[in-house]
Design an enzyme around this catalytic site. Structure first.
Site, PDB file in Angstrom:
ATOM      1  N   CYS A   1       0.834  -1.209   0.000  1.00 25.68           N
ATOM      2  CA  CYS A   1       0.000   0.000   0.000  1.00 25.68           C
ATOM      3  C   CYS A   1       0.866   1.255   0.000  1.00 25.68           C
ATOM      4  O   CYS A   1       1.681   1.451   0.907  1.00 25.68           O
ATOM      5  CB  CYS A   1      -0.908  -0.005   1.225  1.00 25.68           C
TER       6      CYS A   1
ATOM      7  N   VAL B   1      -5.741   1.321   5.909  1.00 23.35           N
ATOM      8  CA  VAL B   1      -4.406   1.427   6.510  1.00 23.35           C
ATOM      9  C   VAL B   1      -3.725   2.666   5.930  1.00 23.35           C
ATOM     10  O   VAL B   1      -4.096   3.107   4.840  1.00 23.35           O
ATOM     11  CB  VAL B   1      -3.568   0.150   6.216  1.00 23.35           C
TER      12      VAL B   1
ATOM     13  N   GLU C   1      -5.122   7.492   9.133  1.00 23.16           N
ATOM     14  CA  GLU C   1      -4.932   8.317   7.935  1.00 23.16           C
ATOM     15  C   GLU C   1      -3.455   8.614   7.750  1.00 23.16           C
ATOM     16  O   GLU C   1      -2.766   9.042   8.672  1.00 23.16           O
ATOM     17  CB  GLU C   1      -5.740   9.612   8.022  1.00 23.16           C
ATOM     18  N   SER C   2      -2.977   8.361   6.541  1.00 21.81           N
ATOM     19  CA  SER C   2      -1.542   8.321   6.297  1.00 21.81           C
ATOM     20  C   SER C   2      -0.805   9.611   6.648  1.00 21.81           C
ATOM     21  O   SER C   2       0.244   9.579   7.309  1.00 21.81           O
ATOM     22  CB  SER C   2      -1.261   7.935   4.839  1.00 21.81           C
TER      23      SER C   2
END
Length: 240
Positions: free
Chosen positions: A28, A68, A80-81
């Site tokens: 991801c 993720v 949240e990235s």
């Protein structure tokens, strides 16, 4: 070797007190943002990979959106990235700071990241295999603005003499350009981007980047089968 991806029916591994845990998926690009920051700052942590096509039921308790990355430590959960990545930098301020302390420079980075997320990322994912000319053109235009931003800053990296927050949060897309093929099978960004191309080369020598990078063939195979019943999470052989 990366831990296997947990799927429906797999139990939740017990969380040890004080241990920083990242729920991730090793292919991801958004989870990769968190992994890059963790590596760049040399933060001790554990990784729990999630099969996003067949998620464990308990994962909804970690993030109702069931996306993720998710960061967990004791009773604290962060999702949240971009939020996860910036939280990590703030949580460990003395370990290789990645975000400028100057309010204007931070605002400049925030505005640039907003442009990246709203313009470049959608164009990139819409231009896979180069079949949608409109999306490919939009991606080229976006990358030209990214190039202009780096030229204006006049440094080797967006952060300065070494990679910082901006460099790491935009990098996962560049890692996948050849595999996605918007500019042709196996082709990197256009060579006309004479400032951005050397930046890519410099990033490929960075220790954090190398710690998350997969072989080109792995990106290609994963992308070819993603979001189908043939999606592969653990069969692909990767060093990380």
């Amino acid at each position: 070797m990366a831990p296997k991806h947990l799927a429906a029916g797999d139990p939740l591994p017990p969380l040890k007190p004080g241990v920083l845990r990242l729920y991730s998926m090793k292919f991801c690009p958004f989870s990769e943002r968190a992994r890059l920051v963790l590596a760049a700052k040399e933060i001790e942590h554990e990784v729990i990979n999630i099969n996003l096509w067949n998620k464990p039921s308990w994962f909804a308790d970690k993030n109702p959106l069931q996306q993720v990355p998710v960061l967990e430590q004791d009773e604290k959960i962060v999702c949240e990235s971009l939020i996860v990545a910036s939280y990590l930098d703030a949580l460990f301020p003395d370990k290789n700071p990645l975000i400028p302390k100057d309010p204007y420079l931070k605002a400049r980075d925030d505005m640039f990241i907003d442009f990246w997320g709203s313009k470049v990322i959608p164009a990139f994912f819409g231009s896979a295999n180069g079949t949608d000319k409109e999306k490919v053109d939009a991606l080229k235009a976006g990358l030209e603005k990214v190039e202009a931003e780096l030229q204006q800053r006049g440094t080797d990296f967006f952060y300065g003499p070494q990679p910082g927050f901006v460099d790491y949060v935009i990098w996962p897309i560049f890692a996948r350009v050849r595999a996605f093929g918007p500019f042709g099978p196996g082709e990197s960004i256009p060579i006309s981007l004479t400032t951005l191309t050397p930046w890519v080369a410099r990033m490929l020598k960075d220790k954090a980047v190398l710690s998350t990078l997969h072989p080109e063939a792995v990106y290609v195979e994963f992308q070819a089968n993603y979001r189908t019943d043939l999606t592969v999470f653990d069969r692909l052989d990767t060093p990380n």
